[in-house]
Every structure is written in structure tokens, then in C-alpha cells.
Design a protein around this motif. Structure first.
Motif, short mmCIF file in Angstrom:
data_model
loop_
_atom_site.label_atom_id
_atom_site.label_comp_id
_atom_site.label_asym_id
_atom_site.label_seq_id
_atom_site.Cartn_x
_atom_site.Cartn_y
_atom_site.Cartn_z
N GLU A 1 -14.80 -5.39 -10.27
CA GLU A 1 -14.79 -4.05 -9.66
C GLU A 1 -15.08 -4.13 -8.17
O GLU A 1 -14.52 -3.38 -7.37
N LYS A 2 -15.95 -5.05 -7.79
CA LYS A 2 -16.31 -5.19 -6.37
C LYS A 2 -15.13 -5.64 -5.54
O LYS A 2 -14.86 -5.10 -4.46
N THR A 3 -14.38 -6.62 -6.02
CA THR A 3 -13.25 -7.13 -5.25
C THR A 3 -12.11 -6.12 -5.22
O THR A 3 -11.32 -6.11 -4.26
N ARG A 4 -12.03 -5.25 -6.24
CA ARG A 4 -10.96 -4.25 -6.22
C ARG A 4 -11.22 -3.19 -5.16
O ARG A 4 -10.33 -2.43 -4.79
N GLN A 5 -12.41 -3.14 -4.66
CA GLN A 5 -12.74 -2.18 -3.61
C GLN A 5 -12.41 -2.71 -2.21
O GLN A 5 -12.57 -1.99 -1.22
N HIS A 6 -11.98 -3.99 -2.11
CA HIS A 6 -11.57 -4.53 -0.81
C HIS A 6 -10.25 -3.89 -0.39
O HIS A 6 -9.51 -3.32 -1.20
N ARG A 7 -9.94 -4.07 0.90
CA ARG A 7 -8.69 -3.52 1.43
C ARG A 7 -7.55 -4.51 1.17
O ARG A 7 -7.52 -5.60 1.77
N LEU A 8 -6.65 -4.12 0.28
CA LEU A 8 -5.49 -4.96 -0.02
C LEU A 8 -4.42 -4.66 1.02
O LEU A 8 -3.96 -3.53 1.15
N LEU A 9 -4.01 -5.72 1.75
CA LEU A 9 -3.07 -5.51 2.85
C LEU A 9 -1.63 -5.73 2.44
O LEU A 9 -0.77 -4.87 2.63
N MET A 10 -1.35 -6.89 1.86
CA MET A 10 0.04 -7.22 1.50
C MET A 10 0.05 -8.35 0.50
O MET A 10 -0.96 -9.06 0.33
N THR A 11 1.17 -8.51 -0.16
CA THR A 11 1.32 -9.51 -1.22
C THR A 11 2.48 -10.42 -0.89
O THR A 11 3.50 -9.99 -0.32
N MET A 12 2.34 -11.70 -1.26
CA MET A 12 3.36 -12.70 -0.99
C MET A 12 4.44 -12.66 -2.07
O MET A 12 4.12 -12.59 -3.27
N VAL A 13 5.70 -12.67 -1.67
CA VAL A 13 6.84 -12.72 -2.59
C VAL A 13 7.76 -13.86 -2.16
O VAL A 13 7.62 -14.42 -1.06
N SER A 14 8.73 -14.19 -3.03
CA SER A 14 9.67 -15.27 -2.73
C SER A 14 11.03 -14.91 -3.33
O SER A 14 11.18 -13.87 -3.97
N ARG A 15 11.97 -15.82 -3.11
CA ARG A 15 13.30 -15.58 -3.64
C ARG A 15 13.28 -15.60 -5.17
O ARG A 15 13.96 -14.82 -5.81
N GLU A 16 12.48 -16.50 -5.77
CA GLU A 16 12.39 -16.55 -7.23
C GLU A 16 11.57 -15.40 -7.80
O GLU A 16 11.76 -15.00 -8.95
N ALA A 17 10.62 -14.86 -7.00
CA ALA A 17 9.76 -13.77 -7.47
C ALA A 17 9.73 -12.69 -6.40
O ALA A 17 8.75 -12.58 -5.63
N PRO A 18 10.76 -11.85 -6.31
CA PRO A 18 10.83 -10.85 -5.24
C PRO A 18 9.96 -9.62 -5.50
O PRO A 18 9.74 -8.84 -4.58
#
Length: 628
Positions: free
Chosen positions: A106-123
Motif C-alpha cells: 500500500e505504501k509503494t502504491r502511494q508513490h508517483r507513478l510516472l511512466m511504464t516501459m513497453v517494447s515491440r513484443e509488449a506494446p
């Protein structure tokens, strides 16, 4: 030297105004943010088992930030996935790339999520990683359901793509994952996913959990020879184009510490969003939706949902309070219903008891009324019989008197005519005539008394000697039974308020009943006692040695509606006795002796002296008239 200092000071004093203005202008134009580069922004990168294609992309992202935003100084800090969260919470990292498995708390879910990494195999950022279950190519294991009782190797127990996603798939199949991880799964460490493959190929583990995409990364690194002896237990899941055995979850996500200024975060996000994809199509995109991670942690009861493994009062109340509330309402309703039912039952019971008591009282009153009616009918019958007897007996009695009168007239006539009559014969005839006349008079009195039974209101106060009546009655039955009489009164007469004839009838009837009751024994015995009581009354007690009386027989004697048990007679003797005693203000009581034979007690009021004197005077007058 002092000269130079004084010269400069003098020049500064003359040009001070211009110097200060020039200094302010230079400060305004000077890029103060250059000083900020003296405190670099630290980005934490996770150490993942080699090869990991994303590690090179992270280095490129760091270089791009330093190039794109030269006013800041960015530095990378590679740290194990187990320590990256601790360092981030302690403020040692300004930014960090978290594997999705570390965003469960729960504590880490309160952090500010900025962006997520994607790729050609996992867009898709919401489906960028998964878990793969590997077995030896020659293994008989064909599906995940066969992993319940075999040894399994894994690298990290906190990794979604290397362990948790596979564990969730086994739980879907009904496997007890708590027992599985305790007895059959062992962990090699964070950076040992390639060793997991070695454990499977060398036969020490029947299966292994690795991150999906590791096999593809190994092929990209031209190390495909390690994959010749393994295969992946694939499942029917859509998502990234690599071998996997579980559902897909969000990929690595960039998280900003709350201490980092919002303006800085905005510039970093703008720079990374503008970064072009690398040769494998890896790039930064919008932050992933962590609802699948939330659901995974809840289903596995880990992270912020670990409390689901332990039942507490608070948790029980939080989950089942509606049930408890309904149960409480039901209990209150049941208690209220029970209380109301109890009150209703008590009320109805009270009413029934009262109705039963009233019914019994009514029955007793009806019974007494019936007994009284029966008693009055008997008395009416006695009155009618008395009238009949009186009417029938008056005729012969009148004839007896007439004959007596005629005989006396003939004798007188003979005497007047000097007819010879034997003196002895004449004397005998005279005696017989006197006897006939006496009995006729007595019969007339009896007839009159019997007639008076039907006229209870016509009473005359008389007195009688109870002692004499009792003695005469005992003398009559002494010839038939052993009769014992005890007199506890004074030697003289015992006068009571009773008619003489009625008193003789009462005593004779009771002695007769006592004799008949004791006649069944070998030797009849009757005990008669006379004594005074404390209230100036006379008590006559008659006891027999008859057979023991049953309760029914005794109740029949004491009740008003008596049923005769004799073979002959009307069964009215005792009723007449009771009626006579009641008419003369006396009392009669029946009790049982120790041998359950009957004890009859008569209590009569002693006569007043004035009434005794008047009675004696009347008797003397009658004797004088008779003598004359």
C-alpha cells in the motif's frame, strides 16, 4: 601595496553606484540552475539476471536525460530489487524503476507513478510482463496442474514475472500455494534466473519459475544452447509475443519520490516521452493501470492484503458486519418474539386457570345445588309419606279409641245394672283397656309428629332427657350386641333442646346403623359415650367395630346426596336423622377410627333452666289430669 588598496577603494567609492547596478544585472542573467547540477538526481535501476534487454535501454534513457536536460545532473545507481525499495524510502533515490511486483504494498502504491516501459513484443503497458514455467524437455509434466508435489526452483519470491504470476495460476487450479511454497519451492536469489534453468536441466528441480522473455533475451545474446533441453508450459493467454505460462501484468515502471519538485518531474517526463524507441522498440509510455497487481495481491493475500491470512476481530467485523447486524436483529426479534409469546402464554394460562377455577366452582355449586335439591326431594317425599301414614293410621287409631270407649261403656253399664262380673276378669279387662288406650294415645302422638315433618316451620321448643334416651336405646341393642355405655355427665337427667320422640328416633336409628355395620364381625361391639363440651353442649359419641370403610363409602356417608347401600328400605333414615338434628340446632359429624370404622358424633345444645322447669310443670299437669 597599501597605496594600491587605497586607490581601488577610492575608485570603488566613486563608481559604487554603477558597480552595484552592473552586479545585479549580471546575477539576473546568470543561469542559477547551473548550481543545481551540483546535487545530481539519482535514479535507481534494478539489477536483473543477465541478459535483460531493458538494462541497455535504461542506460540510454539516463544518457538521454543528461543530454536533453543539461541543467540537471542525472546519475544511475544499480541496486538489487530487494534493496531498491528500502533505498527509495530512505530518500537515497529520487527516481527508481520498479518491477511491478514491488508495487504491491500500500505504501509503494502511494508513490508517483510516472511512466511504464513497453517494447515491440509488449506494446501494452498493462501487460508488459508475465511468468514462464519451464520443465525439462523429456519431463512427463504436461500442464501446471501436475506441479503440486514436485520440487520447483525460483529466483525471487517478490517478483511478479518470476514467481507470483505462476503461483496465482496454480492457485486457480486449486493448489494449496502456502503448502507448495513451504514444502516444494526453493529460491536461488535475485540474480540467479539462469541458475533456475540449470537446476531444471540438471534434474535437481522438476520445474522452474522464470520471467517471461528471459528465453528470448538469451536468444538475442546468442546463447541459445542452454535452451535445448527445456520447454515452457504455455497457457492460452494473449499479450506479449513471448513464451509465457501466466496472465500478463504491468512492466517496469518509473516512480518519482515525493521529495522531487513537481517542475522537475514534469521536465523529466517530457524528456522521456520525447525519447525515440531503440532498435527493439523499447520506449516510455503512460503509467500502467495497477488494478491487476492489486487483484493479484488480494488473491495471493500478500502485500497490503497479507492480513487476509490472519483473522482478527477487526477484520471479521469489517467483512461480516452486515451479517452480524442481521444476526443481531434476528436475535433481538427472536428474543422479543419469545418474550411476547411467553407473556401471551402466561396471560392465556392465567385465563385458563381462572376459567378452570370458575368452572370447578360452578360445578361444585351445581353439585351442592343438586344435592340440596335431592335432599329437599327426599324431605318432600318424607312429608308426603308422613301425610299418607298419618291419614291411614288415624282411622284405625280412631277405631281403637271407639272400641275402648265401647268396652268401658259396657263395663260401666254392667256395673250399674248389677250384672255379675268376675272381679279378676274385670280387673284384667281394665288393664288391657288402659294399655290399649295408652298405646293409642302414643300412636296418635307419633302420627302427629310424623305429620309435623312436612311442616318444619311449626316448631315448639321442648326439652328431653338425652341420658334416658341413650340408656333405653342401649338396653334394646344390648340383647343383640356387646354394648358399652359411658356417662361422663352428672348423675341426674341430661336435658337438651329436642323433642322426646324425635330424640328417641335419632338415637335408635344411629345405634341400629352401628349394629348393622358391626354385625359382619364375629362379635358385634358398640361403644356409646355421653359428655359435656366446653361450650355448654352435650356430645354423644357412637362407635362400632365394623369393617373398614373405603374412601368412596365414607364420602357417600358425609355427602348430602347419600345413596343407600342396604338391600331393604328407602335409605332415608340417616337423612331424617340429620334433618332432625339440624332442625333442633344440633350438629352431627362423621369421622374414622384408627381401624377405619365409623365414629358418629352428635352435639346438642343443653336446655335452659327456665325451659326445663316449664317442661317439668307441663309433665306434672299431664300426670294430674291422667290421675283424675
Amino acid at each position: 601595496m597599501p597605496f594600491c588598496f587605497e586607490f581601488c577603494n577610492a575608485a570603488f567609492q566613486r563608481k559604487r553606484k554603477y558597480f552595484i547596478s552592473s552586479l545585479v544585472f549580471c546575477c539576473a542573467l546568470f543561469p542559477w540552475r547551473v548550481f543545481a547540477s551540483e546535487a545530481p538526481i539519482t535514479i535507481g535501476f534494478p539489477l536483473v539476471s543477465h541478459p535483460w534487454s531493458a538494462s541497455r535501454f535504461l542506460e540510454q534513457s539516463l544518457n538521454y536525460l543528461n543530454w536533453k536536460i543539461p541543467t540537471y545532473s542525472f546519475q544511475a545507481k544499480w541496486i538489487s530489487v530487494d534493496d531498491i525499495e528500502k533505498a527509495f524510502d530512505e530518500g537515497k533515490l529520487d527516481l527508481a524503476v520498479f518491477p511491478s511486483g514491488y508495487l504491491i504494498d500500500e505504501k509503494t502504491r502511494q508513490h508517483r507513478l510516472l511512466m511504464t516501459m513497453v517494447s515491440r513484443e509488449a506494446p501494452d503497458p498493462d501487460a508488459g510482463t508475465a511468468c514462464a514455467v519451464i520443465v525439462k524437455r523429456s519431463s512427463p509434466i504436461k500442464s501446471l496442474s501436475e506441479l503440486s508435489n514436485v520440487p520447483i526452483a525460483s529466483a525471487n519470491k517478490h517478483s511478479v514475472q518470476g514467481f507470483l504470476a505462476c503461483l496465482r495460476e496454480l492457485e486457480k487450479l486449486g493448489t494449496d500455494t502456502d503448502k507448495l511454497t513451504k514444502d516444494h519451492v526453493y529460491f536461488l536469489g535475485d540474480l540467479n534466473e539462469k541458475n533456475v534453468i540449470r537446476e531444471v536441466t540438471e534434474g535437481r528441480a522438476s520445474a522452474g519459475f522464470i520471467r517471461a522473455g528471459l528465453i528470448e533475451d538469451i536468444k538475442k545474446a546468442n546463447a541459445a544452447n542452454v535452451l535445448e533441453d527445456i520447454r515452457v508450459l504455455s497457457g492460452p493467454y494473449a499479450g506479449p509475443a513471448f513464451l509465457k505460462s501466466s496472465e500478463s501484468y504491468p512492466g517496469p515502471t518509473l516512480v518519482a519520490n515525493t521529495t522531487l519538485p513537481a517542475e522537475t518531474v514534469h521536465e523529466i517526463m517530457a524528456a522521456l516521452f520525447s525519447m525515440p524507441p531503440d532498435s527493439w522498440g523499447q520506449r516510455w509510455t503512460a503509467p500502467a493501470n495497477m488494478s491487476s497487481i492489486e487483484k493479484l495481491s488480494e488473491q495471493l493475500r500478500i502485500g497490503s492484503y497479507e492480513y487476509l491470512r490472519h483473522w482478527t476481530l477487526k477484520r471479521t467485523w469489517d467483512i461480516f458486519w452486515p451479517v452480524f447486524f442481521v444476526i443481531f436483529i434476528l436475535i433481538i426479534a427472536l428474543l422479543t418474539h419469545g418474550w411476547m409469546t411467553e407473556k401471551t402464554v402466561q396471560k392465556r394460562t392465567h385465563q385458563l386457570r381462572r376459567s378452570l377455577v370458575n368452572q370447578r366452582l360452578a360445578e361444585r355449586k351445581a353439585q351442592k345445588r343438586a344435592e340440596r335439591i335431592e335432599f329437599l326431594e327426599k324431605r318432600s317425599l318424607v312429608g308426603q309419606l308422613s301425610s299418607i301414614v298419618a291419614h291411614e293410621l288415624n282411622t284405625p287409631l280412631a277405631a281403637i279409641q271407639n272400641i275402648t270407649y265401647m268396652l268401658r261403656s259396657r263395663i260401666d253399664s254392667a256395673l250399674e245394672n248389677n250384672t255379675s262380673v268376675d272381679s279378676d276378669e274385670l280387673e284384667s279387662i281394665e288393664e288391657q283397656l288402659e294399655s290399649i288406650e295408652t298405646q293409642a294415645l302414643k300412636a296418635g302422638k307419633i302420627v302427629d309428629k310424623v305429620r309435623s315433618y312436612s311442616k318444619p316451620n311449626q316448631q315448639r321448643k321442648t326439652v328431653s332427657d338425652l341420658l334416658r334416651a341413650a340408656k333405653e336405646a342401649c338396653e334394646v341393642y344390648a340383647k343383640k350386641a356387646d354394648v358399652k355405655f359411658e356417662n361422663h355427665c352428672k348423675s341426674g337427667p341430661v336435658y337438651v333442646h329436642f323433642d322426646e320422640i324425635e330424640l328417641e328416633l335419632v338415637v335408635h336409628n344411629l345405634l341400629k346403623n352401628a349394629f348393622e355395620a358391626s354385625s359382619t364381625e364375629q362379635k358385634s361391639m358398640i361403644f356409646c359415650s355421653l359428655k359435656y363440651s366446653t361450650d355448654n353442649s352435650v356430645v354423644l359419641t357412637i362407635t362400632d367395630n365394623g369393617s373398614p370403610l373405603t374412601k368412596a363409602a365414607f364420602d357417600n356417608i358425609t355427602s348430602q346426596s347419600r345413596v343407600s347401600t342396604k338391600a331393604h328400605g328407602l335409605g332415608l333414615g340417616l337423612d331424617i336423622v340429620c334433618s332432625l338434628i339440624e332442625k333442633n340446632e344440633g350438629k352431627i359429624a362423621f369421622t374414622l377410627s384408627k381401624t377405619r370404622s365409623l365414629i358418629t358424633t352428635i352435639t346438642l345444645r343443653s336446655a335452659d333452666r327456665e325451659l326445663i322447669s316449664a317442661s317439668q310443670s307441663a309433665a306434672s299437669a299431664v300426670l294430674k289430669n291422667t290421675s283424675a
